[in-house]
Design a protein around this motif. Structure first.
Motif, PDB file in Angstrom:
ATOM      1  N   LYS A 158     -27.348  11.479 -40.177  1.00 22.62           N
ATOM      2  CA  LYS A 158     -26.111  12.123 -39.554  1.00 22.62           C
ATOM      3  C   LYS A 158     -24.891  11.466 -40.192  1.00 22.62           C
ATOM      4  N   MET A 159     -23.901  12.338 -39.991  1.00 25.00           N
ATOM      5  CA  MET A 159     -22.510  11.861 -40.683  1.00 25.00           C
ATOM      6  C   MET A 159     -21.953  10.856 -39.595  1.00 25.00           C
ATOM      7  N   ILE A 160     -21.599   9.720 -39.964  1.00 31.31           N
ATOM      8  CA  ILE A 160     -21.081   8.650 -38.750  1.00 31.31           C
ATOM      9  C   ILE A 160     -19.641   8.851 -39.036  1.00 31.31           C
ATOM     10  N   ILE A 161     -18.771   8.949 -37.998  1.00 30.07           N
ATOM     11  CA  ILE A 161     -17.385   8.853 -37.971  1.00 30.07           C
ATOM     12  C   ILE A 161     -16.938   7.613 -36.905  1.00 30.07           C
ATOM     13  N   THR A 162     -16.237   6.591 -37.645  1.00 29.81           N
ATOM     14  CA  THR A 162     -16.173   5.294 -36.665  1.00 29.81           C
ATOM     15  C   THR A 162     -14.700   5.257 -36.600  1.00 29.81           C
ATOM     16  N   TYR A 163     -14.410   4.474 -35.644  1.00 32.07           N
ATOM     17  CA  TYR A 163     -13.083   3.944 -35.019  1.00 32.07           C
ATOM     18  C   TYR A 163     -13.001   2.560 -34.782  1.00 32.07           C
ATOM     19  N   ALA A 164     -12.276   1.640 -35.542  1.00 32.77           N
ATOM     20  CA  ALA A 164     -12.574   0.278 -34.927  1.00 32.77           C
ATOM     21  C   ALA A 164     -11.156  -0.126 -34.443  1.00 32.77           C
ATOM     22  N   GLY A 165     -11.106  -0.762 -33.267  1.00 40.55           N
ATOM     23  CA  GLY A 165     -10.014  -1.289 -32.459  1.00 40.55           C
ATOM     24  C   GLY A 165      -9.891  -0.757 -30.902  1.00 40.55           C
ATOM     25  N   LEU A 166      -8.820  -1.065 -30.336  1.00 39.88           N
ATOM     26  CA  LEU A 166      -8.607  -0.830 -29.021  1.00 39.88           C
ATOM     27  C   LEU A 166      -7.616   0.314 -28.899  1.00 39.88           C
TER      28      LEU A 166
ATOM     29  N   TRP B  56     -11.655   6.893 -38.816  1.00 41.59           N
ATOM     30  CA  TRP B  56     -10.687   7.542 -38.005  1.00 41.59           C
ATOM     31  C   TRP B  56      -9.578   6.448 -37.487  1.00 41.59           C
ATOM     32  N   ILE B  57      -8.365   6.918 -37.635  1.00 42.09           N
ATOM     33  CA  ILE B  57      -7.287   6.455 -37.094  1.00 42.09           C
ATOM     34  C   ILE B  57      -6.400   7.399 -36.299  1.00 42.09           C
ATOM     35  N   MET B  58      -5.560   6.848 -35.207  1.00 40.71           N
ATOM     36  CA  MET B  58      -4.774   7.954 -34.460  1.00 40.71           C
ATOM     37  C   MET B  58      -3.729   7.012 -33.960  1.00 40.71           C
ATOM     38  N   VAL B  59      -2.432   7.518 -34.228  1.00 39.87           N
ATOM     39  CA  VAL B  59      -1.351   6.702 -33.562  1.00 39.87           C
ATOM     40  C   VAL B  59      -0.415   8.075 -32.893  1.00 39.87           C
ATOM     41  N   GLY B  60      -0.183   8.154 -31.869  1.00 41.14           N
ATOM     42  CA  GLY B  60       0.240   9.601 -31.204  1.00 41.14           C
ATOM     43  C   GLY B  60       1.854   9.188 -31.173  1.00 41.14           C
ATOM     44  N   ASN B  61       2.501  10.230 -30.678  1.00 37.07           N
ATOM     45  CA  ASN B  61       3.962  10.213 -30.552  1.00 37.07           C
ATOM     46  C   ASN B  61       4.523   9.222 -29.581  1.00 37.07           C
ATOM     47  N   GLY B  62       5.254   8.204 -29.954  1.00 34.58           N
ATOM     48  CA  GLY B  62       5.708   7.381 -29.152  1.00 34.58           C
ATOM     49  C   GLY B  62       6.892   6.691 -29.641  1.00 34.58           C
ATOM     50  N   LYS B  63       7.616   5.603 -28.766  1.00 37.28           N
ATOM     51  CA  LYS B  63       8.946   5.377 -29.086  1.00 37.28           C
ATOM     52  C   LYS B  63       8.668   4.693 -30.308  1.00 37.28           C
ATOM     53  N   SER B  64       9.474   4.789 -31.706  1.00 37.73           N
ATOM     54  CA  SER B  64       9.703   4.270 -32.769  1.00 37.73           C
ATOM     55  C   SER B  64       8.220   4.256 -33.410  1.00 37.73           C
ATOM     56  N   ALA B  65       7.329   5.369 -33.043  1.00 36.44           N
ATOM     57  CA  ALA B  65       5.974   5.408 -33.743  1.00 36.44           C
ATOM     58  C   ALA B  65       6.119   5.745 -35.250  1.00 36.44           C
ATOM     59  N   GLU B  66       7.192   6.232 -35.748  1.00 33.42           N
ATOM     60  CA  GLU B  66       7.595   6.582 -37.221  1.00 33.42           C
ATOM     61  C   GLU B  66       7.414   5.114 -37.828  1.00 33.42           C
ATOM     62  N   THR B  67       7.749   4.076 -37.331  1.00 31.83           N
ATOM     63  CA  THR B  67       7.974   2.750 -38.130  1.00 31.83           C
ATOM     64  C   THR B  67       6.493   1.892 -38.035  1.00 31.83           C
ATOM     65  N   ILE B  68       5.679   2.342 -36.995  1.00 28.87           N
ATOM     66  CA  ILE B  68       4.353   1.325 -36.812  1.00 28.87           C
ATOM     67  C   ILE B  68       3.662   1.494 -38.365  1.00 28.87           C
ATOM     68  N   SER B  69       3.260   0.011 -38.490  1.00 30.99           N
ATOM     69  CA  SER B  69       2.312  -0.134 -39.626  1.00 30.99           C
ATOM     70  C   SER B  69       1.037  -0.796 -39.215  1.00 30.99           C
ATOM     71  N   SER B  70       0.090   0.067 -38.938  1.00 29.95           N
ATOM     72  CA  SER B  70      -0.998  -0.789 -38.380  1.00 29.95           C
ATOM     73  C   SER B  70      -1.943  -1.388 -39.446  1.00 29.95           C
ATOM     74  N   GLY B  71      -2.194  -2.694 -38.938  1.00 31.19           N
ATOM     75  CA  GLY B  71      -3.258  -3.077 -39.899  1.00 31.19           C
ATOM     76  C   GLY B  71      -4.599  -2.440 -40.078  1.00 31.19           C
TER      77      GLY B  71
END
Length: 240
Positions: A54-62, A137-152
């Motif tokens: 099966k195709m596995i889609i993975t998210y790592a993190g909180l 898969w990665i997700m960062v939603g709309n929030g304060k200063s979200a456009e400048t977030i740089s997620s490791g």
């Protein structure tokens, strides 16, 4: 463009956004050193065998604040309703703590049989799970200063060379994901777009045609190279 040139292009766009938000800065006063990945993390790690075909889609993190699995789970549920034969051949895996609220949401949607929750794993085990996956898969939603977030997380994903479903708001991460050349980019909370991205990746997976990322671009995010850049900038500051 060479890898370094592509990183410069991406950083220039980020700098322009920062300067637009913080008027007291000038272009030359901003130097961007992004997150990166340790190339050694991906050398000589034990290759895990996939449990099935099966195709596995993975998210790592909180998940927290405006980083939530809610819309992705809704999208998968919609795919399950519309095309169960495809959804049956996809598994969603989560490395890290889902949290009681998200676990309840999965039960409410009756998606338990499609979910693998690994809980907290050490770094090496996490890398192994990422490398065993077909899609990340990665997700960062709309929030304060979200456009400048740089997620490791995104840059660690780059180190795997795996295709990425990137549910991101406009900003630094979205630009980097686009430069990667193997990203399926959606709005963070657009369920229809996310469902279409899952469907597109599945069709490519079955056809053996998942995209290959720009390896030269990835090379520019090795932490040893980024450390050299940091040392160079610190030396310049000390000489002033």
């Amino acid at each position: 463009l060479k890898a370094a040139d592509k990183v410069i292009v991406t950083n220039r766009r980020i700098k322009e956004k920062l300067i637009n938000n913080y008027k007291f800065l000038t272009f030359d006063e901003v130097y961007i050193i992004s997150h990166g990945y340790d190339a050694e993390d991906f050398i000589n790690i034990g290759q895990l065998q996939k449990p099935n075909d099966k195709m596995i889609i993975t998210y790592a993190g909180l998940f927290y604040e405006y980083i939530t699995p809610k819309y992705f789970l809704q999208a998968f549920k919609r795919l399950l309703i519309e095309n169960s034969s495809i959804a049956e051949n996809i598994r969603l895996s989560f490395v890290g703590l889902l949290g009681k609220e998200n676990q309840k949401y999965i039960r409410d949607l009756k998606l338990e049989s499609y979910i693998t929750e690994y809980g907290y794993l050490d770094h090496q085990e996490t890398i192994q799970k990422l490398m065993m996956s077909d899609i990340l898969w990665i997700m960062v939603g709309n929030g304060k200063s979200a456009e400048t977030i740089s997620s490791g997380k995104l840059y660690e994903y780059f180190g795997t060379s795996k295709p990425i479903i990137a549910c991101l708001t406009d900003g630094a991460l979205k630009m980097a994901a686009a430069e990667y050349k193997a990203s399926f980019i959606t709005e963070p909370d657009n369920v229809q777009q996310i469902k279409n991205a899952i469907l597109e990746t599945y069709n490519l997976f079955k056809a053996g045609k998942l995209p290959i990322p720009d390896e030269k671009f990835i090379e520019g995010f090795r932490r040893d190279l980024l450390t050299e850049q940091l040392a160079l900038q610190l030396n310049k500051v000390l000489k002033v």
